[in-house]
Scaffold this motif. Structure first.
Motif: not given
Length: 319
Positions: A171-199
């Motif tokens: 994918g585009g920026p979702l894979f390349d740069v969002a992945s880093h920030r999603i991982d930071v959120l998971n590091f801070f807050f633990g296991q994600p429960l639900r996801v919604s998105a617009q691409l």
């Protein structure tokens, strides 16, 4: 002593990965796997070079592999290396999809080898400090975290044109740069429960999206919003967290500044952003220290990305 081979000699490998391995005192750059052996010549005659991964993995002196190739190669090369009895540190995102990522973790467990993923922001001193402060109630109950990464990406400039090929990049920026920030959120807050998105493709009509907005819900009611763009002439690297009793500012995420209610701290990252990650990986292999970014923890980033793509649907909307 860990004898490393690096697969792929691109920008990140030459600027950060290889220098980090060379600087880590318990590590040795043993060899390189590249389609262009001339690239390996710069690292001296003592550094081996192969054009074929099978040949490199058959060398009994090799015990550790860094995979710095495009995303579509991560799962097969990681699996091949693990089955050859090597420890693996893989570039992000971990794989093309969650199923591939789970298979990588399973093979690592079966072969009893260490599998890490290059989410190096977990090792930033200010990210470590922010996690400590959040857990200590510095801004009360966390409610909302907002992270952005905005830039202009022209695939005609540089050597990263493969990033707009979904067969290679996923994918585009979702894979390349969002992945880093999603991982930071998971590091801070633990296991994600639900996801919604617009691409969508708002400006660039690549075969991948040029922007993505992802909302993630975590236990306790905290939400994370990640907005990433390759269509902005204005660069942004924002990270802020709002709580019941205050807020925390980490903007720019890649800078040293950390501000929260009543305090400002300056915690610069290592000059080589990959070095603390490599050091932690070596600790994990030799000393059995927990990995900051393991295959198991990175599975949740893959899960969020996959949920975002499912929520978006099978086709991108043009704006």
């Amino acid at each position: 002593m860990l004898n490393w081979i690096v697969i792929g000699i691109g920008d990140i490998a030459t600027r950060r990965v290889i220098p980090a391995i060379q600087a880590e005192p318990r590590s040795r750059l043993y060899g390189l796997v590249t389609r262009d052996p001339a690239k390996a010549a710069a690292y001296g005659a003592e550094t081996k070079a192969w054009t074929n991964l099978d040949d490199a993995l058959s060398d009994p002196a090799v015990n550790t592999v860094y995979i710095a190739t495009p995303v579509f190669l991560h799962a097969p090369q990681t699996t091949q290396s693990l089955r050859a009895g090597k420890h693996v540190l893989c570039e992000k995102p971990m794989a093309m999809n969650e199923a591939e990522a789970r298979s990588m973790v399973q093979v690592a467990e079966e072969r009893q080898r260490t599998l890490g993923v290059a989410y190096y922001r977990r090792s930033y001193p200010k990210v470590q400090r922010a996690k400590q402060l959040l857990e200590g109630g510095a801004i009360g109950k966390p409610l909302l975290a907002e992270l952005t990464s905005h830039a202009w990406f022209d695939p005609k400039q540089g050597e990263r044109s493969w990033l707009i090929d979904p067969a290679k990049a996923g994918g585009g920026p979702l894979f390349d740069v969002a992945s880093h920030r999603i991982d930071v959120l998971n590091f801070f807050f633990g296991q994600p429960l639900r996801v919604s998105a617009q691409l969508s493709n708002a400006v660039h009509h690549y075969a991948v999206e040029d922007n993505a907005t992802v909302m993630i819900e975590y236990a306790g009611g905290v939400r994370g919003i990640v907005d990433v763009r390759w269509n902005s002439q204005i660069k942004r690297d924002e990270c802020r967290i709002r709580g019941t009793d205050g807020e925390m500012e980490l903007t720019p995420l890649n800078g040293p500044e950390l501000a929260y209610t009543g305090a400002d701290e300056n915690l610069p990252p290592h000059a080589n952003l990959h070095y603390p990650m490599v050091e932690n990986f070596v600790d994990a292999v030799l000393e059995k220290t927990p990995l900051l970014s393991s295959g198991a923890s990175s599975l949740w980033t893959e899960w969020v990305i996959e949920q975002a793509r499912k929520d978006q649907g099978s086709s991108l909307r043009s704006e």
